[in-house]
Design a protein around this motif. Structure first.
Motif, short mmCIF file in Angstrom:
data_model
loop_
_atom_site.label_atom_id
_atom_site.label_comp_id
_atom_site.label_asym_id
_atom_site.label_seq_id
_atom_site.Cartn_x
_atom_site.Cartn_y
_atom_site.Cartn_z
N TYR A 24 -41.97 -1.07 -8.04
CA TYR A 24 -40.64 -1.32 -7.50
C TYR A 24 -40.14 -2.74 -7.78
N HIS A 76 -35.12 3.98 -8.77
CA HIS A 76 -35.89 4.00 -7.52
C HIS A 76 -36.63 5.34 -7.37
N ALA A 77 -35.94 6.43 -7.65
CA ALA A 77 -36.57 7.76 -7.56
C ALA A 77 -37.74 7.88 -8.53
N GLY A 80 -40.89 6.27 -7.17
CA GLY A 80 -41.51 7.15 -6.17
C GLY A 80 -42.22 8.34 -6.77
N ARG A 81 -41.75 8.80 -7.92
CA ARG A 81 -42.36 9.96 -8.58
C ARG A 81 -43.41 9.55 -9.62
N ASP A 131 -32.67 13.66 -7.06
CA ASP A 131 -32.84 12.66 -5.99
C ASP A 131 -31.74 11.60 -6.09
#
Length: 155
Positions: A24, A76-77, A80-81, A131
């Motif tokens: 991130y 961002h998605a 997370g994935r 997302d």
């Protein structure tokens, strides 16, 4: 001037620090937004509304806002994935219909071309667009459809 008005721009993410979206905090949120033949982010009204056609107008900026919001939500998605994005370019288009003294956008289509670091990430990268669409504040705020026609490839 009645009728349809069409807008197009290119939003390019320029924030890859060499490791893509490996974490991130590992990528910059830098984006370059351009409309052909116009300087970057200088504003005016659109030409049909007596503005300076060589400058960005509210319609361009609305389209840019939708494109960049999706891009940032998408990055961002992907983190997370577990998807490492190494390139993202969106050729977004929008259609506005003018009626009398008013009008409204009828639709926007985002056309991101995304490169990920490994072919095994493609399915998750495609799903991350859903997302991003759900998370984008701008898309959630407009009263017209915002679609995405994404292409994802491994690089």
């Amino acid at each position: 001037m009645p009728g349809e008005h069409h807008y197009a721009l290119t939003t390019t993410w320029t924030g890859d620090r060499g490791t893509g979206t490996s974490g991130y905090r590992d990528y910059d949120r830098a984006v370059t937004i351009r409309v052909d033949g116009k300087p970057e982010l200088l504003a005016s009204a659109d030409t049909p509304f007596r503005g300076d056609g060589t400058r960005w107008n509210p319609e361009d900026l609305l389209l840019a806002s939708l494109s960049e919001c999706h891009l940032l939500s998408y990055l961002h998605a992907c983190v997370g994935r577990g998807v490492i994005v190494t390139s993202y370019v969106d050729d977004a288009v929008g259609t506005m219909r003018q009626e009398g003294n008013g009008g409204r956008f009828e639709s926007v289509t985002l056309r991101p071309r995304v490169t990920v670091s490994d072919a095994s990430m493609i399915d998750a990268a495609v799903a991350a667009h859903d997302d991003a669409h759900e998370w984008c504040f701008i898309a959630s705020s407009v009263s017209f459809p915002v679609r995405h026609e994404a292409v994802v490839e491994a690089g």
